[in-house]
Design a protein around this motif. Structure first.
Motif, PDB file in Angstrom:
ATOM      1  N   PRO A   1     -25.647 -11.907  -2.179  1.00 48.54           N
ATOM      2  CA  PRO A   1     -25.918 -11.652  -3.470  1.00 48.54           C
ATOM      3  C   PRO A   1     -25.280 -12.710  -4.289  1.00 48.54           C
ATOM      4  O   PRO A   1     -24.199 -13.006  -3.960  1.00 48.54           O
ATOM      5  N   GLU A   2     -26.020 -13.076  -5.495  1.00 51.25           N
ATOM      6  CA  GLU A   2     -25.567 -14.066  -6.297  1.00 51.25           C
ATOM      7  C   GLU A   2     -23.956 -13.651  -6.885  1.00 51.25           C
ATOM      8  O   GLU A   2     -23.127 -14.677  -6.855  1.00 51.25           O
TER       9      GLU A   2
ATOM     10  N   GLU B   1     -35.645 -10.407  -2.834  1.00 47.32           N
ATOM     11  CA  GLU B   1     -34.659  -9.455  -3.657  1.00 47.32           C
ATOM     12  C   GLU B   1     -33.855  -8.609  -2.550  1.00 47.32           C
ATOM     13  O   GLU B   1     -32.601  -8.532  -2.733  1.00 47.32           O
ATOM     14  N   ALA B   2     -34.508  -7.903  -1.770  1.00 49.88           N
ATOM     15  CA  ALA B   2     -33.713  -7.035  -0.746  1.00 49.88           C
ATOM     16  C   ALA B   2     -32.727  -8.118   0.018  1.00 49.88           C
ATOM     17  O   ALA B   2     -31.570  -7.698   0.261  1.00 49.88           O
ATOM     18  N   ILE B   3     -33.619  -9.147   0.697  1.00 43.50           N
ATOM     19  CA  ILE B   3     -32.625  -9.982   1.433  1.00 43.50           C
ATOM     20  C   ILE B   3     -31.416 -10.574   0.568  1.00 43.50           C
ATOM     21  O   ILE B   3     -30.224 -10.785   1.053  1.00 43.50           O
ATOM     22  N   GLU B   4     -31.302 -10.826  -0.907  1.00 41.68           N
ATOM     23  CA  GLU B   4     -30.404 -11.280  -1.620  1.00 41.68           C
ATOM     24  C   GLU B   4     -29.149 -10.437  -1.658  1.00 41.68           C
ATOM     25  O   GLU B   4     -28.304 -10.788  -1.949  1.00 41.68           O
ATOM     26  N   ARG B   5     -29.789  -9.087  -1.922  1.00 46.02           N
ATOM     27  CA  ARG B   5     -28.845  -7.912  -1.629  1.00 46.02           C
ATOM     28  C   ARG B   5     -28.134  -7.530  -0.409  1.00 46.02           C
ATOM     29  O   ARG B   5     -27.073  -6.826  -0.402  1.00 46.02           O
ATOM     30  N   GLY B   6     -28.787  -8.221   0.616  1.00 45.42           N
ATOM     31  CA  GLY B   6     -28.229  -7.985   1.945  1.00 45.42           C
ATOM     32  C   GLY B   6     -28.768  -6.678   2.505  1.00 45.42           C
ATOM     33  O   GLY B   6     -28.270  -6.345   3.620  1.00 45.42           O
ATOM     34  N   ASP B   7     -29.814  -6.387   2.051  1.00 46.86           N
ATOM     35  CA  ASP B   7     -30.522  -5.023   2.471  1.00 46.86           C
ATOM     36  C   ASP B   7     -31.648  -5.749   3.317  1.00 46.86           C
ATOM     37  O   ASP B   7     -32.897  -5.641   2.736  1.00 46.86           O
TER      38      ASP B   7
END
Length: 322
Positions: A139-140, A195-201
């Motif tokens: 995540p950023e 967006e899920a990948i960016e959250r690590g989900d």
């Protein structure tokens, strides 16, 4: 991972074997010390391509400003995503970092020096010394936390300079003539997956790609994205050492060998991954063969069905099946 323990920040890998110089050479040249006043360094850009041949230049640059190293593979969507986030964050720091992107497939010495076991991954070089940061898409907000810690480490090593982009001393805004065409917006499920990948989900990303495929079975980007994020999910929470140790201890264990192949694919060692599973294939029971065949088909989507390495591996698999 929201923080990097200080001990990890100091656990640098010596790059002297790659660059054939002592890391302190740049310090002697610049005279940098923890009490030195900040330096302003004019450069043509904040963003560079790093190679085995030119990386010495960035070691020298790291004596003045921290260098972020983006270890990437051109075929991996998560690499493209992390690169975009890193570029955005570095622009916000207004010259306190520069970004060097390294294609691990075409620069094997740098991939080895930075111990790039998977892509994407990020590292840094401060005062001539490398620092491993993280692997995968983060995540950023967490990446910004990492950068703040890097600034503290840099200050401790006298690296307090700032880059000004040549011209007016700051990154030049794009004119309409210079601006690149805006990419087409992602389809909804693709956007949700990113967006899920960016959250690590990764599980949520997998679900979104499956929904995209259910809506359009010919969505090849969703098929490739599903294969990529599934690989990331399998590797999440595991270390390269434990994966390779388990495979070495049980060379006929299909699951263990598949995980090492995952590691090789994520690190850009495509032929190694293909050869591992194709060599194992004839020794397996029928149900294990199905699993290995499915894993190989996933890899073909990740690497690209038109890639010559995929074509060779596909032909070899066909000969084993028939």
């Amino acid at each position: 991972m929201s923080q990097i323990p200080p001990a990890h920040l100091r656990g640098a890998v010596d790059l002297s074997s790659l660059v054939n110089r002592a890391a302190t050479a740049g310090t002697a040249a610049t005279g940098a010390t923890p009490d030195s006043p900040p330096q302003s360094l004019p450069l043509p850009s904040l963003f560079f391509q790093g190679t085995d041949a030119n990386f010495n230049d960035f070691l020298d640059l790291s004596m003045t400003v921290p260098v972020i190293v983006d270890l990437a593979a051109s075929w991996a969507e998560p690499s493209q995503q992390l690169s975009s986030v890193l570029e955005r964050v570095i622009r916000d720091y207004d010259g306190r970092f520069v970004l060097v992107t390294v294609d691990v497939e075409t620069n094997p010495q740098l991939a080895q020096a930075f111990q790039a076991q998977s892509v994407p991954a990020a590292a840094a070089v401060i005062a001539g010394r490398p620092v491993q940061l993280f692997a995968g898409v983060m995540p950023e907000a967490q990446i910004r936390d990492v950068f703040e810690q890097l600034l503290q480490l840099a200050a401790q090593n006298g690296v307090t300079g700032r880059v000004t982009v040549e011209g007016d001393g700051s990154p030049a805004p794009e004119t309409d003539a210079q601006a690149e065409p805006q990419p087409e917006p992602l389809p909804p499920h693709h956007a949700e997956a990113y967006e899920a990948i960016e959250r690590g989900d990764f599980e949520e990303a997998i679900a979104e790609y499956k929904l995209a495929i259910a809506q359009d079975p010919r969505d090849t980007m969703a098929v490739a994205g599903l294969a990529q994020v599934s690989l990331l999910a399998r590797l999440q929470g595991k270390t390269a050492d434990e994966i390779r140790s388990a495979a070495a201890a049980d060379p006929d264990n299909a699951a263990a060998q598949e995980l090492v192949a995952d590691l090789d694919i994520s690190g850009g060692h495509v032929d190694d991954a293909f050869d591992r599973l194709l060599t194992l294939f004839p020794r397996l029971a029928p149900e294990e063969r199905d699993s290995v065949r499915a894993r190989l088909l996933d890899y073909f989507e990740i690497v690209g069905v038109d890639d010559p390495r995929v074509m060779r591996a596909r032909a070899r698999l066909a000969s084993l099946l028939y």
